[in-house]
Enzyme design. Structure first.
Site, mmCIF file in Angstrom:
data_model
loop_
_atom_site.group_PDB
_atom_site.id
_atom_site.type_symbol
_atom_site.label_atom_id
_atom_site.label_comp_id
_atom_site.label_asym_id
_atom_site.label_seq_id
_atom_site.Cartn_x
_atom_site.Cartn_y
_atom_site.Cartn_z
ATOM 1 N N SER A 55 0.695 -1.450 0.482
ATOM 2 C CA SER A 55 0.296 0.121 0.418
ATOM 3 C C SER A 55 0.670 1.735 -0.276
ATOM 4 C CB SER A 55 -0.722 0.109 1.211
ATOM 5 O OG SER A 55 -1.860 -0.847 1.293
ATOM 6 N N GLU A 87 3.072 -0.761 14.496
ATOM 7 C CA GLU A 87 3.981 0.471 14.773
ATOM 8 C C GLU A 87 4.788 0.961 16.041
ATOM 9 O OE1 GLU A 87 0.518 -0.745 13.862
ATOM 10 O OE2 GLU A 87 0.820 -0.583 12.557
ATOM 11 N N PHE A 90 -1.868 5.977 11.856
ATOM 12 C CA PHE A 90 -0.472 5.420 13.108
ATOM 13 C C PHE A 90 0.142 5.487 12.869
ATOM 14 C CE2 PHE A 90 -2.590 1.482 9.804
ATOM 15 C CZ PHE A 90 -4.347 1.818 10.361
ATOM 16 N N HIS A 97 -1.749 7.689 2.816
ATOM 17 C CA HIS A 97 -3.517 7.514 3.322
ATOM 18 C C HIS A 97 -3.624 8.904 4.501
ATOM 19 C CE1 HIS A 97 -2.589 4.357 1.713
ATOM 20 N NE2 HIS A 97 -3.344 4.323 1.306
ATOM 21 N N ARG A 123 -3.524 9.621 -0.868
ATOM 22 C CA ARG A 123 -3.632 7.546 -0.768
ATOM 23 C C ARG A 123 -3.464 7.590 -2.441
ATOM 24 N NH1 ARG A 123 -8.348 4.807 -3.120
ATOM 25 N NH2 ARG A 123 -9.023 6.318 -3.981
#
Lengths: 257, 337
Positions: free
Chosen positions: B46, B67, B92, B118, B176
């Site tokens: 991602s 994380e 995160f 994102h 994103r």
């Protein structure tokens, strides 16, 4: 559509008479004649609630107010706007002068100051560099205030120019050290001022390369387009708006004659 | 057209997403700089950091969905002399692992480069858990942290390259994907802490970052055509250290400023600009466009940008409103006689 005579009176009263302050500021020797003065000289159009103004000397310091004074030392009372306009544009007029007899020395001393305003007339072409610089300064101050007063007085072309305009500054400046004058426009309102506008960047700045270039353009000895071509005048910003403003300036010039 | 990852549905070789460009640039830099290592928390695909892993598997670490550990490991590698590029989703990074970023990385002034993807509501359909409208606020409050929000893919590439030689921790915030391009090419000078003037104007200034920059440029064109307004647009890609000179010039030159960001209106670009304005002592009208004091609703990013008025339509609406607002100190309309 506003009455053209009253509009011209408004312009001359609000844009021309205050320039006596500039005359005194530029000529110390001449200003010494009024040292210590505490007198008020008023100009008014008879039976006109709006068209009046007075020049107040306080310890020799001159200030201008666009209002009537309750007890002026000298009061020039004109029967109508036409008469006032005639006197201010080099014609003949015979106003009633209240205080002419009882305060004759004051009147006699004041008249030379008033006559200094004739430097604004197109027929007056100063020969000295100082004279030309003074004419440039007074003309710039006159133009910006006259434009503002055209708007306040309801001139249809100026109203059309200002009514939808956002907050914008139109600046005139002469290199290298001035003089400078500005006009602020904001949605139908206008304000004229002296110096460089410091609170925001001008929308348009008309920069004269030097005093002589400014003199030639402001006295119509050199056409504005020619001046731009010869780099005597640089217009920074939108040329369209500069052109519109130029047209209104020509309208004022025609009114003043 | 091909599927390219969990959160991507299309791939256009001519218009790579920010994350894809990040992955490509990092891979190229990895060939030039053996000190560069890459880390992720199970989001290699991602965040596009996986490209680096494919080419340099010995310098690529996936710590799993952990994380806090991700940033702790990154700090350790930095202390060992490496230059870690750490990538995961913005939410995160800035919230779940905030303490590790603050204490493990910033407190020790470590040379860690955090690429957070994102961000904002760019993953709007994923819901509140994956929105991140607080990260600029959090990250810029950490001592020594540099915060960069590139406007598009080209600027992302420049930011990633520039941060390699920038001392100390850096937080690069990207979306994103699918963010439209602002720049036609890469022929412009990108410097950390120096904004880019996208358009000049004297009526008002729009200061934007991230995807809002492209919307601001579009809004300026419409405002000029429809209302004759002269609008300056600043791409404030670096939120910290912020370009004070450009803001002060905007205050002086236009006196009306709109900020636009895909972030909360509290603590982000708008607040950073407000802090500079307050220090100038000059009066200036400011409108902060962003996500208001609420959790964002769920939806596609472009719909959310429109809903929260950080697209061209919203900026145009704000511009018209701010032009009609009075500055109290200026309301003396008597000529100077």
């Amino acid at each position: 559509m506003p009455d053209r005579d009253r509009l011209l009176t408004r312009i001359l009263m609000r844009a021309s008479l205050p320039l006596m302050k500039t005359v005194l500021a530029e000529d110390e020797k001449f200003a010494a004649r009024y040292r210590g003065w505490n007198k008020v000289v008023q100009f008014e159009i008879r039976d006109d609630a709006e068209l009046a103004c007075h020049l107040a000397f306080e310890d020799g310091q001159l200030s201008y107010k666009p209002t009537r004074h309750p007890d002026p030392t000298i009061n020039f009372i004109f029967k109508d706007s036409k008469a006032f306009n005639a006197m201010m544009t080099g014609g003949v007029a015979f106003p009633k002068i209240k205080g002419m007899i009882s305060r004759l020395p004051t009147l006699v001393s004041f008249l030379p100051l008033m006559l200094r305003l004739t430097i604004l007339l197109p027929t007056k072409v100063p020969k000295t560099a100082e004279g030309r610089a003074l004419k440039v300064k007074m003309t710039l101050y006159f133009i910006t205030t006259a434009l503002s007063q055209m708007n306040k007085g309801g001139d249809e072309d100026m109203r059309a120019f200002t009514e939808k305009m956002p907050d914008r500054i139109f600046q005139w400046t002469v290199k290298p050290d001035g003089p400078h004058a500005w006009l602020r426009v904001k949605r139908g309102k206008t304000k004229a001022g002296k110096g460089l506008y410091a609170r925001r960047r001008p929308f348009i700045t008309m920069v004269f390369s030097d005093t002589e270039a400014a003199f030639q353009v402001l006295t119509s000895q050199v056409d504005m387009v020619e001046a731009i071509k010869d780099n005597k005048l640089v217009v920074e910003g939108s040329p369209e708006y500069g052109k519109d403003l130029g047209n209104i300036m020509k309208k004022i010039e025609a009114m003043v004659g | 057209m091909a599927e390219t990852g969990l959160t991507y549905t299309v791939y256009d070789a001519d218009h790579m997403t920010q994350a894809e460009i990040y992955g490509a640039v990092l891979t190229r830099l990895g060939g030039e700089r053996p000190d560069i290592v890459a880390l992720t928390a199970d989001l290699a695909k991602s965040t596009k950091i996986g490209k680096f892993g494919e080419k340099y598997p010995e310098r690529f670490f996936n710590v799993g969905i952990a994380e806090q550990n991700l940033f702790g490991v990154g700090a350790g590698l930095a202390l060992a002399g490496f230059t870690p590029f750490i990538s995961t989703f913005a939410v995160f990074t800035s919230l779940r692992a905030a303490e590790q970023v603050r204490t493990d990385i910033c407190y020790q002034k470590l040379n860690c480069k955090i690429i957070a993807t994102h961000s904002g509501v760019s993953f709007g359909q994923a819901g509140t858990t994956h929105h991140c409208t607080e990260d600029i606020s959090v990250m810029r409050s950490f001592a020594g942290m540099t915060v960069i929000v590139p406007a598009d893919g080209i600027e992302t590439a420049k930011a990633v390259a520039a941060c390699c030689d920038w001392e100390g921790p850096v937080y690069i915030r990207i979306g994103r994907g699918f963010e439209p391009r602002c720049y036609e090419n890469d022929q412009y000078d990108f410097q950390i802490g120096k904004s880019i003037q996208m358009a000049d104007g004297s009526d008002l200034t729009v200061i934007a970052c991230g995807p809002s920059v492209q919307h601001a440029v579009e809004a300026a064109k419409v405002l000029k055509a429809e209302a004759g307004l002269s609008v300056r647009v600043l791409n404030m890609h670096t939120i910290k250290p912020i370009d004070k000179d450009a803001i002060i010039s905007a205050v002086h030159d236009t006196r009306r400023i709109i900020t636009a960001e895909d972030h909360s209106t509290i603590g982000g670009l708008g607040t950073s600009v407000a802090e500079v304005i307050a220090e100038t002592g000059k009066s200036c009208l400011l409108r902060k466009l962003g996500i208001p004091d609420q959790f964002a609703i769920v939806g596609y990013p472009d719909d959310l940008y429109n809903h929260y008025k950080i697209d061209a339509d919203g900026i145009i609406e704000a511009a018209n409103a701010i032009m009609g607002t009075e500055l109290e100190a200026d309301e003396d309309w008597e000529d100077e006689f």
